[in-house]
Write a protein that holds these residues in place. Structure first.
Motif, PDB file in Angstrom:
ATOM      1  N   GLY A 103       0.778  -1.229   0.000  1.00  0.00           N
ATOM      2  CA  GLY A 103       0.000   0.000   0.000  1.00  0.00           C
ATOM      3  C   GLY A 103       0.810   1.278   0.000  1.00  0.00           C
ATOM      4  O   GLY A 103       0.250   2.363   0.006  1.00  0.00           O
ATOM      5  N   VAL A 104       2.117   1.167  -0.004  1.00  0.00           N
ATOM      6  CA  VAL A 104       2.988   2.338  -0.005  1.00  0.00           C
ATOM      7  C   VAL A 104       3.519   2.523  -1.421  1.00  0.00           C
ATOM      8  O   VAL A 104       4.156   1.634  -1.975  1.00  0.00           O
ATOM      9  N   SER A 105       3.226   3.676  -1.997  1.00  0.00           N
ATOM     10  CA  SER A 105       3.684   3.925  -3.362  1.00  0.00           C
ATOM     11  C   SER A 105       4.666   5.093  -3.372  1.00  0.00           C
ATOM     12  O   SER A 105       4.479   6.075  -2.664  1.00  0.00           O
ATOM     13  N   PRO A 106       5.712   4.980  -4.178  1.00  0.00           N
ATOM     14  CA  PRO A 106       6.701   6.056  -4.231  1.00  0.00           C
ATOM     15  C   PRO A 106       6.268   7.157  -5.193  1.00  0.00           C
ATOM     16  O   PRO A 106       5.419   6.951  -6.058  1.00  0.00           O
ATOM     17  N   LEU A 107       6.857   8.285  -5.038  1.00  0.00           N
ATOM     18  CA  LEU A 107       6.708   9.385  -5.979  1.00  0.00           C
ATOM     19  C   LEU A 107       7.966   9.362  -6.848  1.00  0.00           C
ATOM     20  O   LEU A 107       8.935  10.081  -6.604  1.00  0.00           O
ATOM     21  N   LEU A 108       7.957   8.468  -7.823  1.00  0.00           N
ATOM     22  CA  LEU A 108       9.155   8.169  -8.605  1.00  0.00           C
ATOM     23  C   LEU A 108       9.719   9.399  -9.307  1.00  0.00           C
ATOM     24  O   LEU A 108      10.934   9.569  -9.374  1.00  0.00           O
ATOM     25  N   VAL A 109       8.857  10.258  -9.793  1.00  0.00           N
ATOM     26  CA  VAL A 109       9.345  11.435 -10.501  1.00  0.00           C
ATOM     27  C   VAL A 109      10.169  12.336  -9.578  1.00  0.00           C
ATOM     28  O   VAL A 109      11.132  12.965 -10.011  1.00  0.00           O
ATOM     29  N   LEU A 110       9.845  12.372  -8.301  1.00  0.00           N
ATOM     30  CA  LEU A 110      10.614  13.190  -7.372  1.00  0.00           C
ATOM     31  C   LEU A 110      11.980  12.576  -7.071  1.00  0.00           C
ATOM     32  O   LEU A 110      12.961  13.291  -6.880  1.00  0.00           O
ATOM     33  N   SER A 111      12.066  11.251  -7.055  1.00  0.00           N
ATOM     34  CA  SER A 111      13.383  10.629  -6.862  1.00  0.00           C
ATOM     35  C   SER A 111      14.260  10.846  -8.092  1.00  0.00           C
ATOM     36  O   SER A 111      15.457  11.092  -7.965  1.00  0.00           O
ATOM     37  N   VAL A 112      13.676  10.784  -9.281  1.00  0.00           N
ATOM     38  CA  VAL A 112      14.436  11.066 -10.503  1.00  0.00           C
ATOM     39  C   VAL A 112      14.846  12.533 -10.529  1.00  0.00           C
ATOM     40  O   VAL A 112      15.998  12.866 -10.836  1.00  0.00           O
ATOM     41  N   LEU A 113      13.929  13.414 -10.190  1.00  0.00           N
ATOM     42  CA  LEU A 113      14.202  14.845 -10.210  1.00  0.00           C
ATOM     43  C   LEU A 113      15.276  15.232  -9.196  1.00  0.00           C
ATOM     44  O   LEU A 113      16.140  16.071  -9.494  1.00  0.00           O
ATOM     45  N   CYS A 159       2.555   8.791   4.402  1.00  0.00           N
ATOM     46  CA  CYS A 159       3.543   9.781   3.955  1.00  0.00           C
ATOM     47  C   CYS A 159       4.972   9.389   4.317  1.00  0.00           C
ATOM     48  O   CYS A 159       5.858   9.436   3.461  1.00  0.00           O
ATOM     49  N   LEU A 160       5.206   9.037   5.551  1.00  0.00           N
ATOM     50  CA  LEU A 160       6.550   8.679   5.989  1.00  0.00           C
ATOM     51  C   LEU A 160       7.084   7.447   5.257  1.00  0.00           C
ATOM     52  O   LEU A 160       8.200   7.491   4.712  1.00  0.00           O
ATOM     53  N   PRO A 161       6.329   6.341   5.162  1.00  0.00           N
ATOM     54  CA  PRO A 161       6.852   5.199   4.399  1.00  0.00           C
ATOM     55  C   PRO A 161       7.032   5.502   2.908  1.00  0.00           C
ATOM     56  O   PRO A 161       7.978   5.025   2.283  1.00  0.00           O
ATOM     57  N   SER A 162       6.144   6.320   2.345  1.00  0.00           N
ATOM     58  CA  SER A 162       6.286   6.689   0.938  1.00  0.00           C
ATOM     59  C   SER A 162       7.535   7.530   0.707  1.00  0.00           C
ATOM     60  O   SER A 162       8.216   7.380  -0.305  1.00  0.00           O
ATOM     61  N   ALA A 163       7.832   8.417   1.643  1.00  0.00           N
ATOM     62  CA  ALA A 163       9.043   9.231   1.524  1.00  0.00           C
ATOM     63  C   ALA A 163      10.291   8.363   1.634  1.00  0.00           C
ATOM     64  O   ALA A 163      11.270   8.570   0.899  1.00  0.00           O
ATOM     65  N   ILE A 164      10.268   7.375   2.514  1.00  0.00           N
ATOM     66  CA  ILE A 164      11.409   6.458   2.643  1.00  0.00           C
ATOM     67  C   ILE A 164      11.568   5.635   1.372  1.00  0.00           C
ATOM     68  O   ILE A 164      12.677   5.484   0.847  1.00  0.00           O
ATOM     69  N   TYR A 165      10.468   5.110   0.854  1.00  0.00           N
ATOM     70  CA  TYR A 165      10.492   4.306  -0.369  1.00  0.00           C
ATOM     71  C   TYR A 165      10.987   5.131  -1.559  1.00  0.00           C
ATOM     72  O   TYR A 165      11.794   4.673  -2.363  1.00  0.00           O
ATOM     73  N   THR A 166      10.533   6.362  -1.666  1.00  0.00           N
ATOM     74  CA  THR A 166      10.980   7.245  -2.744  1.00  0.00           C
ATOM     75  C   THR A 166      12.469   7.528  -2.624  1.00  0.00           C
ATOM     76  O   THR A 166      13.189   7.541  -3.624  1.00  0.00           O
ATOM     77  N   ALA A 167      12.950   7.737  -1.407  1.00  0.00           N
ATOM     78  CA  ALA A 167      14.381   7.993  -1.200  1.00  0.00           C
ATOM     79  C   ALA A 167      15.220   6.773  -1.568  1.00  0.00           C
ATOM     80  O   ALA A 167      16.301   6.913  -2.164  1.00  0.00           O
ATOM     81  N   VAL A 168      14.743   5.584  -1.263  1.00  0.00           N
ATOM     82  CA  VAL A 168      15.477   4.373  -1.632  1.00  0.00           C
ATOM     83  C   VAL A 168      15.523   4.212  -3.148  1.00  0.00           C
ATOM     84  O   VAL A 168      16.546   3.810  -3.710  1.00  0.00           O
ATOM     85  N   LEU A 169      14.432   4.559  -3.820  1.00  0.00           N
ATOM     86  CA  LEU A 169      14.406   4.462  -5.278  1.00  0.00           C
ATOM     87  C   LEU A 169      15.285   5.510  -5.956  1.00  0.00           C
ATOM     88  O   LEU A 169      15.523   5.427  -7.155  1.00  0.00           O
ATOM     89  N   CYS A 170      15.756   6.468  -5.203  1.00  0.00           N
ATOM     90  CA  CYS A 170      16.661   7.482  -5.743  1.00  0.00           C
ATOM     91  C   CYS A 170      18.052   6.905  -6.015  1.00  0.00           C
ATOM     92  O   CYS A 170      18.799   7.437  -6.827  1.00  0.00           O
ATOM     93  N   ILE A 171      18.404   5.805  -5.378  1.00  0.00           N
ATOM     94  CA  ILE A 171      19.760   5.243  -5.459  1.00  0.00           C
ATOM     95  C   ILE A 171      20.174   4.888  -6.886  1.00  0.00           C
ATOM     96  O   ILE A 171      21.244   5.315  -7.334  1.00  0.00           O
ATOM     97  N   PRO A 172      19.381   4.126  -7.661  1.00  0.00           N
ATOM     98  CA  PRO A 172      19.845   3.828  -9.024  1.00  0.00           C
ATOM     99  C   PRO A 172      19.961   5.063  -9.904  1.00  0.00           C
ATOM    100  O   PRO A 172      20.859   5.146 -10.753  1.00  0.00           O
TER     101      PRO A 172
END
Length: 170
Positions: free
Chosen positions: A35-45, A142-155
């Motif tokens: 149920g936690v979805s990332p904001l992928l565009v923000l990690s790319v940005l 919000c908090l888990p989504s922010a963590i997930y988005t930050a992890v997706l920033c790595i690649p």
């Protein structure tokens, strides 16, 4: 001396943003976990802004915000303004405050994503939800989504740092 334009890097960067906005941005493939979805565009940005010029960051941020607002059900220009502010903030913080390393970029992505969710909450939910519902929204989504988005920033961090190294070879 002639300078190479690196059109291949620009096309790949465009494709990354395009796919993060269209395919992974909501209507296509879901990256949600429990149920936690990332904001992928923000990690790319965030990763892009850390290694780009401010003018290019402003253009990419505005374009991402406009595209996101064009398919959004809420707000007329919330995402355009938010992505512009957070893109420029990511560029300036990466250049002047944070070191340009993996830990700093992931931290920056987490802070910007959480700030985005807080701004969204303030604009659309803070005054309409009860206190316990607001806290549940902030802490369980919000908090888990922010963590997930930050992890997706790595690649994307490694990809854009490689692009910067290629550009600097000229």
């Amino acid at each position: 001396m002639t300078k190479s334009r690196h059109w291949g890097l620009k096309i790949v960067t465009f494709l990354i943003f395009f796919l993060s906005l269209t395919l992974f941005g909501g209507s296509g493939i879901s990256l949600a976990i429990l149920g936690v979805s990332p904001l992928l565009v923000l990690s790319v940005l965030t990763a892009f802004a850390s290694y780009s010029r401010i003018s290019v960051t402003v253009f990419a941020s505005l374009l991402c915000g406009i595209v996101t607002d064009s398919v959004s059900a809420k707000g007329y220009c919330f995402n355009t303004i938010a992505f512009l502010i957070f893109g420029v903030l990511a560029n300036l913080l990466a250049e002047h405050v944070f070191n340009r390393n993996l830990r700093a970029t992931v931290t920056l992505c987490f802070l910007l994503t959480f700030a985005y969710y807080l701004a969204y909450w303030l604009c659309y939910s803070a005054f309409t939800l009860r206190f316990d519902d607001s806290m549940r929204y902030l802490l369980q989504w919000c908090l888990p989504s922010a963590i997930y988005t930050a992890v997706l920033c790595i690649p994307f961090y490694f990809l854009f740092i490689k692009f910067k190294q290629i550009r600097e070879l000229d």
